[in-house]
Design an enzyme around this catalytic site. Structure first.
Site, PDB file in Angstrom:
ATOM      1  N   HIS A  45       0.748  -1.294  -0.010  1.00  0.00           N
ATOM      2  CA  HIS A  45       0.139  -0.153   0.181  1.00  0.00           C
ATOM      3  C   HIS A  45       0.837   1.305  -0.183  1.00  0.00           C
ATOM      4  O   HIS A  45       0.524   2.262   0.431  1.00  0.00           O
ATOM      5  CB  HIS A  45      -0.845   0.086   0.973  1.00  0.00           C
ATOM      6  CG  HIS A  45      -1.718  -1.094   1.575  1.00  0.00           C
ATOM      7  ND1 HIS A  45      -2.628  -1.649   0.413  1.00  0.00           N
ATOM      8  CD2 HIS A  45      -1.805  -2.321   2.163  1.00  0.00           C
ATOM      9  CE1 HIS A  45      -2.996  -2.684   0.892  1.00  0.00           C
ATOM     10  NE2 HIS A  45      -2.846  -3.122   2.156  1.00  0.00           N
TER      11      HIS A  45
ATOM     12  N   HIS B  20      -7.202  -4.638  -1.057  1.00  0.00           N
ATOM     13  CA  HIS B  20      -6.519  -5.768  -1.111  1.00  0.00           C
ATOM     14  C   HIS B  20      -7.244  -6.747  -2.278  1.00  0.00           C
ATOM     15  O   HIS B  20      -6.886  -7.812  -2.480  1.00  0.00           O
ATOM     16  CB  HIS B  20      -6.631  -6.974   0.175  1.00  0.00           C
ATOM     17  CG  HIS B  20      -5.926  -6.113   1.354  1.00  0.00           C
ATOM     18  ND1 HIS B  20      -6.935  -5.439   2.101  1.00  0.00           N
ATOM     19  CD2 HIS B  20      -4.816  -6.082   1.701  1.00  0.00           C
ATOM     20  CE1 HIS B  20      -6.134  -4.908   3.107  1.00  0.00           C
ATOM     21  NE2 HIS B  20      -4.936  -5.257   2.945  1.00  0.00           N
TER      22      HIS B  20
END
Lengths: 336, 336
Positions: A59, A222
């Site tokens: 991320h 995700h």
């Protein structure tokens, strides 16, 4: 199988290699490569509340890119899309404990929440360090999800880290820093979309299949399923599909306006994010919502997913002041 | 034809829409939407050398993201991968003329060089404003190229804009600001690679075909052909294929070390750029070259191309001081 197109050495070493890159590029930070924790070089800062966060890697710049004065004291890097283990959070908590307690900023995913809780218990038993955890859950897309009970923590996490970090930097005590963090989470809402799936290095193929001509609304960071698949829309329609559920969830009108954050998911270039920002601006003007501050760029990504998310944060005097306060991290830097 | 996966409204309006987004997100800038020029809000700054740059769009944040104090006074946005027209450069030059002359920072592409030259002639005839142009040509990959005689201007352009911008901000006269800009270009070298092609919105399909399992070394920022296609290499090998030609072209050892800049091409996420940075760090250590400053991120992109470029800049006292000086732009911001 098609070969994976990534600039990596080995799927097994991506996180370790990237952390060595962070250490080489940012000598003002201190990286514990065994524990995979990135610290401010001057941690612990005596008398200051310590802020730590962390989560699965993939991320970036979240979270290591937000370590520095005015933001996080440390960030724990898990494997790709996998929570760090409690030992990492224990090492981070002890390493940033300047005697004023430690705030854990936790995105609402089951593994992260559980591991941060275990770490807090271990630290309390070990050293008596006071820890408060604030869990972010700003994603309006879905109630429960693949890795979450309740809403997922997404874009607002960046804003919590900045604003609570500023509160800690100006010397506020732990309870007040935690209250500010909770206020940011309570005043913030997000929703995202994907045009393409990212590819987890160890998997070697896209996480999900998203056909030509389709996009997924409400996607998680995700690649968790969102609300629905729809035909690819133009930027104006896409922005409306994200902004409308956000505005339906919280009244953003009035007050001191909002911080409007258009975030890139990793593979969407900046020119497209500015096109989306323009549409957000138009939609908010129609809704009577004033943009007081903005943030445009890839700040909480999902590997090489193409897409974007929109986060709105309702501002007041306190949040404006803390947002504008100096910050000096690899990914957010001003006034310092 | 597969549908194009982009967050845009219409290929014909991408640049105009993005500029409206820039204006909405950055109220401290002033955008002339007719001429497609982004100005510092306080331009012209009386007594300061004005700096302008510009070029085809699709390389964001270059150039509009670098407008602000300590860097550019204005940036002209052409259509995607198409030089701005002289009228835009004339408007920019006049708009930033604070009485101390104007520096044109021009990437070495035939159209850009010609149009900036025409603009300088028009301005000289119109108002007598003194203009000096500095052309960047730092790409060691190829000598001539699809749109270039001589080497292409790439990553060093970002560093010229920052460092010459700092020289202008501290009040240096035009000849000295131009000399600093030329020194940065002379001391800088770059090379890039692509894993995938970007897609020009109006074309609707990838500019070139790059099969699974292959990458292209020495690619240009418009997808111009590079040196050769090779099988996809790991990050260590890929970094070496870029760093070796750079080191072979200029002696970077000794002195005050280098600024090492690992740039993302648009669709490559930050975690991969840090993996590459670590490899660059290892290669430079072996070559006896010290990294004194670093920059990691997507700063000069090629739409949604996946890949990276590496730029090294040999530093001295003056360049270090000017690099570290305050800057306040959408994409580079510190100390201000």
């Amino acid at each position: 199988m098609a070969s994976m197109k990534k600039l990596i050495n080995d799927p097994a070493t991506v996180v370790a290699d990237a952390l060595r890159g962070v250490a080489a590029a940012h000598p003002e930070l201190r990286v514990d490569h065994d524990q995979r924790v990135v610290f401010r070089g001057d941690a612990p800062v005596r008398g200051k509340v310590g802020l730590i966060s962390g989560g699965g890697s993939g991320h970036e710049p979240l979270h290591a890119g937000f370590v520095g004065s005015g933001m996080l004291d440390a960030a724990c890097a898990g494997e790709i899309f996998t929570s760090p283990v409690p030992d990492q959070m224990v090492a981070a908590t002890k390493g940033v404990d300047g005697g004023a307690g430690v705030l854990h900023i936790v995105k609402n995913y089951t593994g992260d929440v559980m591991n941060f809780e275990m770490a807090a218990e271990i630290v309390a038993a070990d050293s008596g360090t006071e820890v408060i955890a604030v869990v972010t859950d700003d994603d309006v897309a879905v109630q429960d999800s693949l890795y979450t009970a309740g809403r997922r923590g997404v874009g607002v996490t960046v804003l919590v880290e900045k604003i609570a970090g500023a509160a800690a930097e100006e010397g506020q005590p732990l309870a007040e820093v935690a209250a500010v963090a909770r206020k940011v989470n309570a005043n913030g809402r997000s929703m995202g979309l994907a045009l393409t799936s990212g590819t987890v290095p160890a998997a070697g193929r896209p996480t999900f299949d998203l056909p030509d001509g389709e996009m997924e609304l409400g996607i998680g960071i995700h690649g968790e399923p969102g609300r629905r698949r729809v035909p690819i829309a133009n930027a104006a329609e896409a922005a409306e599909m994200l902004v409308a559920p956000i505005l339906a969830d919280l009244d953003f009108s009035g007050g001191d306006g909002v911080l409007a954050f258009v975030n890139g998911m990793g593979a969407t270039p900046l020119i497209e994010l500015y096109v989306v920002f323009q549409e957000v601006n138009t939609l908010l003007a129609k809704a009577g919502v004033t943009i007081a501050r903005s943030l445009v760029g890839p700040y909480i990504t999902s590997l090489d997913m193409a897409g974007c998310s929109i986060t709105l944060l309702k501002l007041d005097d306190e949040l404006l002041r803390l947002w504008d306060a100096p910050v000096n991290t690899p990914a957010l830097r001003w006034g310092a």
